[in-house]
Write an enzyme that holds these catalytic residues in place. Structure first.
Site, PDB file in Angstrom:
ATOM      1  N   PRO A 191     -31.717 -36.795  36.701  1.00 23.44           N
ATOM      2  CG  PRO A 191     -30.016 -37.634  35.471  1.00 23.44           C
ATOM      3  CD  PRO A 191     -30.637 -36.368  35.797  1.00 23.44           C
ATOM      4  CD  GLU A 203     -46.815 -28.777  36.995  1.00 22.00           C
ATOM      5  OE1 GLU A 203     -47.227 -28.154  37.783  1.00 22.00           O
ATOM      6  OE2 GLU A 203     -47.013 -28.684  35.801  1.00 22.00           O
TER       7      GLU A 203
HETATM    8  N1  COS Z   1     -43.844 -22.645  48.457  1.00 25.61           N
HETATM    9  C1  COS Z   1     -42.903 -21.655  49.096  1.00 25.61           C
HETATM   10  N2  COS Z   1     -41.820 -21.964  49.762  1.00 25.61           N
HETATM   11  C2  COS Z   1     -41.693 -23.234  50.118  1.00 25.61           C
HETATM   12  C3  COS Z   1     -42.377 -24.249  49.902  1.00 25.61           C
HETATM   13  C4  COS Z   1     -43.747 -23.990  48.866  1.00 25.61           C
HETATM   14  N3  COS Z   1     -44.326 -24.836  48.604  1.00 25.61           N
HETATM   15  N4  COS Z   1     -41.848 -25.454  50.356  1.00 25.61           N
HETATM   16  C5  COS Z   1     -40.690 -24.999  50.980  1.00 25.61           C
HETATM   17  N5  COS Z   1     -40.590 -23.735  50.735  1.00 25.61           N
HETATM   18  C6  COS Z   1     -39.479 -23.016  51.561  1.00 25.61           C
HETATM   19  C7  COS Z   1     -39.469 -23.100  53.039  1.00 25.61           C
HETATM   20  O1  COS Z   1     -40.361 -22.333  53.440  1.00 25.61           O
HETATM   21  C8  COS Z   1     -38.033 -23.095  53.365  1.00 25.61           C
HETATM   22  O2  COS Z   1     -37.877 -21.493  53.464  1.00 25.61           O
HETATM   23  P1  COS Z   1     -37.006 -21.040  54.666  1.00 25.61           P
HETATM   24  O3  COS Z   1     -35.562 -21.453  54.523  1.00 25.61           O
HETATM   25  O4  COS Z   1     -36.999 -19.488  54.290  1.00 25.61           O
HETATM   26  O5  COS Z   1     -37.682 -21.416  55.920  1.00 25.61           O
HETATM   27  C9  COS Z   1     -37.436 -23.332  52.186  1.00 25.61           C
HETATM   28  O6  COS Z   1     -38.299 -23.468  51.022  1.00 25.61           O
HETATM   29  C10 COS Z   1     -36.719 -24.858  52.336  1.00 25.61           C
HETATM   30  O7  COS Z   1     -37.975 -25.628  52.831  1.00 25.61           O
HETATM   31  P2  COS Z   1     -37.721 -27.184  53.070  1.00 25.61           P
HETATM   32  O8  COS Z   1     -36.572 -27.358  54.041  1.00 25.61           O
HETATM   33  O9  COS Z   1     -38.959 -27.781  53.575  1.00 25.61           O
HETATM   34  O10 COS Z   1     -37.182 -27.945  51.616  1.00 25.61           O
HETATM   35  P3  COS Z   1     -36.903 -29.303  51.334  1.00 25.61           P
HETATM   36  O11 COS Z   1     -35.598 -29.425  50.394  1.00 25.61           O
HETATM   37  O12 COS Z   1     -37.251 -30.407  52.433  1.00 25.61           O
HETATM   38  O13 COS Z   1     -38.119 -29.484  49.972  1.00 25.61           O
HETATM   39  C11 COS Z   1     -40.040 -29.871  49.128  1.00 25.61           C
HETATM   40  C12 COS Z   1     -39.461 -29.569  50.311  1.00 25.61           C
HETATM   41  C13 COS Z   1     -40.384 -31.487  49.146  1.00 25.61           C
HETATM   42  C14 COS Z   1     -41.627 -29.606  49.476  1.00 25.61           C
HETATM   43  C15 COS Z   1     -39.775 -29.742  47.809  1.00 25.61           C
HETATM   44  O14 COS Z   1     -38.467 -30.195  47.723  1.00 25.61           O
HETATM   45  C16 COS Z   1     -40.847 -30.132  46.716  1.00 25.61           C
HETATM   46  O15 COS Z   1     -41.716 -29.273  46.368  1.00 25.61           O
HETATM   47  N6  COS Z   1     -40.390 -31.124  46.221  1.00 25.61           N
HETATM   48  C17 COS Z   1     -41.176 -31.331  44.862  1.00 25.61           C
HETATM   49  C18 COS Z   1     -40.485 -31.034  43.410  1.00 25.61           C
HETATM   50  C19 COS Z   1     -41.486 -31.170  42.581  1.00 25.61           C
HETATM   51  O16 COS Z   1     -42.725 -31.185  42.613  1.00 25.61           O
HETATM   52  N7  COS Z   1     -40.839 -32.442  41.439  1.00 25.61           N
HETATM   53  C20 COS Z   1     -41.326 -32.387  40.461  1.00 25.61           C
HETATM   54  C21 COS Z   1     -40.678 -32.028  39.195  1.00 25.61           C
HETATM   55  S1  COS Z   1     -41.003 -30.615  38.710  1.00 25.61           S
HETATM   56  S2  COS Z   1     -42.212 -30.600  37.177  1.00 25.61           S
END
Ligand code: COS
Length: 386
Positions: A127, A372
């Site tokens: 949620p 996703e």
């Molecule tokens: N692939 C690999 N590593 C990733 C990544 C990716 N796509 N995105 C972020 N990371 C890594 C970063 O490199 C960072 O690593 P280090 O700490 O070693 O530098 C770490 O993860 C944290 O990254 P960041 O600070 O950018 O994280 P955030 O919490 O700000 O999240 C997003 C970034 C928004 C990209 C992430 O939360 C996301 O993908 N959200 C969407 C999730 C989703 O798809 N939800 C739908 C439901 S799932 S079906």
């Protein structure tokens, strides 16, 4: 990097195209109307070995790779997006295992998944945690040789029909999720304390089930953790990097299906004494649709080919691949929404009624901009790579 479809990939594409025409398309409207999980389609995919396309041969798969999987998803989505979700969710749920399970875990879980005997789901969203993947609140506390899970997951596809769910849990309250606070634990169907809650009544992909998961002191063997404790955020992000091109392939299929229907209709439909495709306004609309679909295809296939290469060494996903993965999903999803909306316009009043498939395709397309990772999240990912 350039790609060219191999003989094997073309054969798979032809085979699934035939299946789609003969066995999947005929029931698509009824599946949408009934809104029940399509077990008959699961059987079709099992019989034709589609679940195991991207699994290694040693685990019972055909090891054809992500691009082959995308080709299959695209062909199914052209005629029935709901049925293509069965393949998508299987890849999404299996990916954390393919990326992080030990050899022993793989031997135990993957053969049943490769054959499609068992289905699997992916439990990230809650949620309060969707786009913000780090906002997960479900907790798993280690006690002896067990994890005790408490929390609620939301909008989880196919969890009610799956044998396993890969559940993202906080295993260390003091550490941030990206710095070792999060883990992925495999929960098996029927585990005491694990229940399916509310089932959603959705706008589209109606034959795909979406439900809430409730964990109340759910005891899971500690050996069900994937990778090491704290690896969870990295596994989640890598999983999504690998599976977003598959959603993009679904969006591509939906768009191509709608375009094909609109073109055929525009060539037949007579108004003002001629086929409506002869009117420049509509002809240009169809030309724009075709161009966007072809551009999406190039990006999706290229991205899948890149991930196919990467899957030989899963230790790191290069930034360039992360960027392409997000771009393919963004581009194909936006194209699917635009093209299906325009297909409804081409059909006019007929496009707005359920007797014709473009109405369903337009409803189905919407989810590709949401699940996703929304289109806005894809832009965050792309921008972070610049
Ligand atoms: N692939 C690999 N590593 C990733 C990544 C990716 N796509 N995105 C972020 N990371 C890594 C970063 O490199 C960072 O690593 P280090 O700490 O070693 O530098 C770490 O993860 C944290 O990254 P960041 O600070 O950018 O994280 P955030 O919490 O700000 O999240 C997003 C970034 C928004 C990209 C992430 O939360 C996301 O993908 N959200 C969407 C999730 C989703 O798809 N939800 C739908 C439901 S799932 S079906």
């Amino acid at each position: 990097m350039l790609y060219e479809l191999t003989e094997e990939q073309r054969m798979l594409q032809d085979m699934v195209r035939r299946l789609a025409r003969e066995q999947i398309a005929p029931g698509a409207a009824e599946r949408d109307r009934k809104g029940e999980f399509p077990w008959d389609m699961v059987e079709v995919f099992r019989e034709n070995g589609l679940f195991g396309c991207d699994f290694k041969e040693e685990y019972g798969g055909s090891q054809m790779g992500v691009l082959a999987y995308c080709l299959a998803v695209e062909e199914v989505a052209k005629v029935c997006a709901s049925s293509s979700v069965v393949l998508l969710v299987h890849e999404l749920g299996s990916m954390p295992m393919l990326l992080a399970a030990s050899d022993q875990q793989k031997k135990k879980w993957l053969p049943g998944l490769a054959s499609g005997e068992h289905l699997i789901a992916f439990g990230l969203t809650e949620p309060g945690a969707g786009s913000d993947a780090a906002g997960i609140r479900t907790v798993a506390i280690k006690k002896g040789d067990k994890y005790i899970i408490n929390g609620t997951k939301q909008f989880i596809s196919h969890a009610d029909v799956a044998q396993y769910v890969c559940v993202a849990c906080k295993t260390d309250a003091d550490l941030p999720p990206h710095k070792g606070g999060l883990s992925i634990i495999v929960v098996e169907k029927g585990t005491p304390g694990f229940a399916i809650g509310k089932k959603e009544d959705k706008m589209g992909i109606r034959a795909s089930t979406t439900c809430e998961l409730i964990f109340e002191d759910c005891e899971v063997p500690a050996e069900n953790i994937l990778g090491r404790e704290g690896d969870g955020f990295a596994i989640l992000m890598k999983t999504l990097d690998f599976t977003r091109p598959c959603v993009a392939a679904q969006a591509l299929g939906i768009a191509q299906g709608a375009l094909d229907y609109a073109v055929a209709y525009a060539r037949e439909r007579q108004q003002f004494g001629r086929a409506i495709i002869k009117n420049q306004g509509l002809a240009w609309m169809l030309a724009d649709m075709d161009t966007a679909v072809e551009a999406s295809r190039q990006l999706v296939y290229k991205t899948a080919a890149v991930f196919q290469e990467i899957s030989k060494d899963l230790s790191k996903v290069p930034r360039e691949a992360i960027r392409l993965s997000a771009m393919s999903k963004l581009m194909a999803a936006e194209t699917a929404m635009k093209v299906t909306t325009d297909a409804v316009q081409v059909l006019g009043g007929y496009g707005y009624v359920k007797e014709y498939p473009v109405e369903r395709m337009m409803r189905d397309a919407k989810i590709t901009q949401i699940y996703e990772g929304t289109s806005q999240v894809q832009k965050m990912v792309i921008a972070s790579c610049l």
